[in-house]
Scaffold this motif. Structure first.
Motif, PDB file in Angstrom:
ATOM      1  N   PHE A 305      27.635  34.058  67.348  1.00 55.20           N
ATOM      2  CA  PHE A 305      26.978  33.031  68.156  1.00 55.20           C
ATOM      3  C   PHE A 305      25.600  33.507  68.632  1.00 55.20           C
ATOM      4  CE2 PHE A 305      26.592  30.771  72.371  1.00 55.20           C
ATOM      5  CZ  PHE A 305      26.318  29.525  71.821  1.00 55.20           C
ATOM      6  N   LYS A 306      25.547  34.779  69.039  1.00 55.08           N
ATOM      7  CA  LYS A 306      24.268  35.333  69.501  1.00 55.08           C
ATOM      8  C   LYS A 306      23.252  35.428  68.365  1.00 55.08           C
ATOM      9  CE  LYS A 306      24.999  38.173  73.505  1.00 55.08           C
ATOM     10  NZ  LYS A 306      24.956  39.575  73.935  1.00 55.08           N
ATOM     11  N   SER A 307      23.744  35.447  67.132  1.00 58.24           N
ATOM     12  CA  SER A 307      22.848  35.451  65.968  1.00 58.24           C
ATOM     13  C   SER A 307      22.479  34.030  65.549  1.00 58.24           C
ATOM     14  CB  SER A 307      23.512  36.162  64.788  1.00 58.24           C
ATOM     15  OG  SER A 307      23.855  37.470  65.134  1.00 58.24           O
ATOM     16  N   GLY A 308      22.935  33.049  66.327  1.00 56.35           N
ATOM     17  CA  GLY A 308      22.537  31.662  66.065  1.00 56.35           C
ATOM     18  C   GLY A 308      23.407  30.918  65.069  1.00 56.35           C
ATOM     19  N   ILE A 309      24.585  31.443  64.783  1.00 52.68           N
ATOM     20  CA  ILE A 309      25.439  30.778  63.795  1.00 52.68           C
ATOM     21  C   ILE A 309      26.540  29.970  64.476  1.00 52.68           C
ATOM     22  CG2 ILE A 309      27.069  31.141  61.885  1.00 52.68           C
ATOM     23  CD1 ILE A 309      25.433  33.668  61.207  1.00 52.68           C
ATOM     24  N   THR A 310      26.598  28.690  64.168  1.00 52.61           N
ATOM     25  CA  THR A 310      27.697  27.815  64.601  1.00 52.61           C
ATOM     26  C   THR A 310      28.060  26.932  63.415  1.00 52.61           C
ATOM     27  OG1 THR A 310      26.164  26.118  65.375  1.00 52.61           O
ATOM     28  CG2 THR A 310      26.918  27.702  67.023  1.00 52.61           C
ATOM     29  N   ILE A 311      29.119  26.160  63.567  1.00 52.21           N
ATOM     30  CA  ILE A 311      29.524  25.261  62.483  1.00 52.21           C
ATOM     31  C   ILE A 311      29.927  23.916  63.094  1.00 52.21           C
ATOM     32  CG2 ILE A 311      31.969  26.004  62.466  1.00 52.21           C
ATOM     33  CD1 ILE A 311      31.808  25.911  59.373  1.00 52.21           C
ATOM     34  N   GLU A 312      29.635  22.834  62.381  1.00 48.24           N
ATOM     35  CA  GLU A 312      30.056  21.514  62.856  1.00 48.24           C
ATOM     36  C   GLU A 312      31.572  21.416  62.698  1.00 48.24           C
ATOM     37  OE1 GLU A 312      28.056  19.213  64.228  1.00 48.24           O
ATOM     38  OE2 GLU A 312      26.443  20.692  63.994  1.00 48.24           O
ATOM     39  N   PRO A 313      32.281  20.877  63.705  1.00 51.44           N
ATOM     40  CA  PRO A 313      33.749  20.777  63.582  1.00 51.44           C
ATOM     41  C   PRO A 313      34.196  20.084  62.291  1.00 51.44           C
ATOM     42  CG  PRO A 313      33.104  20.329  65.831  1.00 51.44           C
ATOM     43  CD  PRO A 313      31.824  20.482  65.053  1.00 51.44           C
ATOM     44  N   GLU A 314      33.477  19.041  61.894  1.00 53.93           N
ATOM     45  CA  GLU A 314      33.904  18.309  60.681  1.00 53.93           C
ATOM     46  C   GLU A 314      33.675  19.096  59.398  1.00 53.93           C
ATOM     47  OE1 GLU A 314      30.110  16.321  62.315  1.00 53.93           O
ATOM     48  OE2 GLU A 314      31.941  17.210  63.066  1.00 53.93           O
ATOM     49  N   LYS A 315      32.897  20.190  59.499  1.00 50.48           N
ATOM     50  CA  LYS A 315      32.671  21.019  58.299  1.00 50.48           C
ATOM     51  C   LYS A 315      33.444  22.330  58.363  1.00 50.48           C
ATOM     52  CE  LYS A 315      28.087  19.204  57.339  1.00 50.48           C
ATOM     53  NZ  LYS A 315      26.706  19.338  57.813  1.00 50.48           N
ATOM     54  N   SER A 316      34.276  22.499  59.397  1.00 47.01           N
ATOM     55  CA  SER A 316      34.919  23.801  59.607  1.00 47.01           C
ATOM     56  C   SER A 316      36.242  23.904  58.848  1.00 47.01           C
ATOM     57  CB  SER A 316      35.139  24.026  61.106  1.00 47.01           C
ATOM     58  OG  SER A 316      35.972  23.004  61.629  1.00 47.01           O
ATOM     59  N   TYR A 317      36.128  23.818  57.534  1.00 41.23           N
ATOM     60  CA  TYR A 317      37.318  23.927  56.684  1.00 41.23           C
ATOM     61  C   TYR A 317      37.881  25.341  56.746  1.00 41.23           C
ATOM     62  CZ  TYR A 317      34.584  20.139  54.654  1.00 41.23           C
ATOM     63  OH  TYR A 317      33.815  19.030  54.494  1.00 41.23           O
ATOM     64  N   VAL A 318      39.193  25.439  56.578  1.00 41.73           N
ATOM     65  CA  VAL A 318      39.771  26.775  56.470  1.00 41.73           C
ATOM     66  C   VAL A 318      39.550  27.279  55.040  1.00 41.73           C
ATOM     67  CG1 VAL A 318      41.486  26.262  58.247  1.00 41.73           C
ATOM     68  CG2 VAL A 318      42.130  26.066  55.844  1.00 41.73           C
ATOM     69  N   ARG A 319      39.408  28.590  54.917  1.00 39.25           N
ATOM     70  CA  ARG A 319      39.117  29.192  53.608  1.00 39.25           C
ATOM     71  C   ARG A 319      40.118  30.322  53.363  1.00 39.25           C
ATOM     72  NH1 ARG A 319      32.728  30.213  53.801  1.00 39.25           N
ATOM     73  NH2 ARG A 319      33.090  30.697  51.615  1.00 39.25           N
ATOM     74  N   GLN A 320      41.160  29.990  52.626  1.00 38.06           N
ATOM     75  CA  GLN A 320      42.264  30.937  52.429  1.00 38.06           C
ATOM     76  C   GLN A 320      41.826  32.229  51.747  1.00 38.06           C
ATOM     77  OE1 GLN A 320      46.199  29.328  51.424  1.00 38.06           O
ATOM     78  NE2 GLN A 320      45.232  27.325  51.279  1.00 38.06           N
ATOM     79  N   ARG A 321      40.820  32.133  50.890  1.00 38.38           N
ATOM     80  CA  ARG A 321      40.362  33.329  50.170  1.00 38.38           C
ATOM     81  C   ARG A 321      38.910  33.667  50.491  1.00 38.38           C
ATOM     82  NH1 ARG A 321      44.443  34.173  46.688  1.00 38.38           N
ATOM     83  NH2 ARG A 321      45.632  32.297  46.198  1.00 38.38           N
ATOM     84  N   TRP A 322      38.578  33.617  51.738  1.00 43.33           N
ATOM     85  CA  TRP A 322      37.207  33.859  52.177  1.00 43.33           C
ATOM     86  C   TRP A 322      36.935  35.361  52.141  1.00 43.33           C
ATOM     87  CZ3 TRP A 322      35.236  32.544  57.788  1.00 43.33           C
ATOM     88  CH2 TRP A 322      33.833  32.603  57.794  1.00 43.33           C
ATOM     89  N   ARG A 323      36.174  35.795  51.167  1.00 35.99           N
ATOM     90  CA  ARG A 323      35.948  37.237  51.005  1.00 35.99           C
ATOM     91  C   ARG A 323      34.909  37.768  51.992  1.00 35.99           C
ATOM     92  NH1 ARG A 323      37.649  40.525  46.768  1.00 35.99           N
ATOM     93  NH2 ARG A 323      35.711  41.708  46.893  1.00 35.99           N
ATOM     94  N   ILE A 324      35.164  38.973  52.457  1.00 39.44           N
ATOM     95  CA  ILE A 324      34.274  39.588  53.451  1.00 39.44           C
ATOM     96  C   ILE A 324      32.871  39.783  52.891  1.00 39.44           C
ATOM     97  CG2 ILE A 324      34.977  41.960  52.864  1.00 39.44           C
ATOM     98  CD1 ILE A 324      34.722  42.598  55.905  1.00 39.44           C
TER      99      ILE A 324
END
Ligand code: FE2
Length: 333
Positions: A305-324
């Motif tokens: 958040f301090k780096s300025g990153i947020t997401i719109e709730p309607e775009k906040s899909y879960v990502r089962q294989r979200w790689r680091i």
């Protein structure tokens, strides 16, 4: 600044509240789903989360002596993890963000394990060994992201250990007084059996070891304790080997072990040995934060958040294989 974080990627539903100044942690509430038999059943876990989520949330707020209005952002682990479980946390986070008009912050669960490890050990730029039920990775920060310098080619170390002791009839429960059943059994063993040790380049593999060990068990020719001992020595040694090579390759001067398997004393001893040999500073995440928790999501959410990153709730899909290694880490760049 205060962040509330929600974790629900696998068996733990947690809500953490953190602040950007010491002592950082304002609240840490969690419940864990324990299957009555067998491995984790995602839908059962999700139902368990659903039934407990509001209680955990309210407990966290009262522990921090805060109302949701005092929180600056809502962070949530959107992956990687099990779909039904992830959706419980994501749904709650979206509802809170929308209803209370708070920024929603996406957090990668693996990044969160790393960041809480760094916060609690004081390490700044370590080679990271991330060992849990779902992940086995050697990581280091380089050029804006945590890069993968080795990983499992099949099952994760924690999953391997759980499945193995289950197959032997020793579990569930898998962990008693903070110690895994494989470690209990292995501590009683003494004779080393020749079983497959698989390291390919920088990667490890456990499926061949699993099959061979189960075959040895079913043959009735060996003591159970000796099988556990051999399995543990081989599995842990292969991780330590690729970690050591990662240190040489990346030239990092610190070594951080995170994730649920980091709590194993036998494994910690092996890491202590290579840290001494390589003259690097060793940090092991405290057991209470080695396992999944909401605090690590809140803390990473705060950095994000301090780096300025947020997401719109309607775009906040879960990502089962979200790689680091697909996640930008602007707070380190
Ligand atoms: Fe985890």
């Amino acid at each position: 600044m205060i962040a509330l974080g929600i974790e629900s990627t696998a068996h733990t539903f947690g809500v953490g509240i953190v602040e950007d100044k010491p002592p950082y942690i304002r609240a840490d509430e969690r419940v864990s789903y324990v299957p009555s038999k067998g491995g984790i059943h995602p839908k059962e876990a999700a139902t368990f989360f659903l039934n407990n989520s509001l209680r955990v949330l309210n407990n966290a707020l009262s522990e921090a002596n805060l109302s949701i209005k005092d929180v600056d952002c809502i962070a949530v682990a959107l992956g990687p993890g099990l779909g039904p479980c992830l959706r419980v946390g994501a749904t709650l986070a979206r509802a809170l963000a929308t209803y209370f008009n708070k920024p929603l912050v996406p957090v990668n669960h693996a990044v969160a394990h790393v960041e809480i490890g760094k916060l609690l050990t004081g390490l700044k730029d370590p080679l990271i060994v991330y060992l849990s039920g779902g992940n086995t990775m050697i990581l280091a920060f380089s050029d804006g992201r945590y890069r993968v310098f080795g990983e499992t080619l099949d099952i994760a170390l924690g999953n391997f250990m759980d499945a193995f002791v289950r197959e032997l009839g020793l579990a569930p429960p898998y962990i008693v007084d903070g110690k895994h059943k494989l470690d209990y059994c292995a501590d009683e063993g003494s004779e080393f059996l020749e079983l497959p040790y698989i390291v390919k380049g920088q990667d490890v593999s456990f499926s061949g070891l699993f099959t061979a060990a189960i075959k040895a068990f079913r043959s009735g020719k060996y003591r159970l304790q000796d099988i556990c001992y051999s399995v543990r020595e081989i599995a842990y040694s292969s991780i330590v080997e690729v970690s050591e090579r990662g240190l040489i390759h990346t030239k990092k001067l610190e070594l951080l072990v995170v994730g649920g398997v980091a709590a194993s004393k036998a494994l910690q001893e092996k890491f202590a040995v290579i840290s001494r040999l390589r003259r690097v500073k060793l940090g092991i995440v405290p057991p209470n934060y080695a396992v999944d928790n909401g605090v690590m999501i809140a803390w990473t959410g705060l950095l994000t958040f301090k780096s300025g990153i947020t997401i719109e709730p309607e775009k906040s899909y879960v990502r089962q294989r979200w790689r680091i290694d697909s996640v930008d880490i602007p707070w380190l760049s």
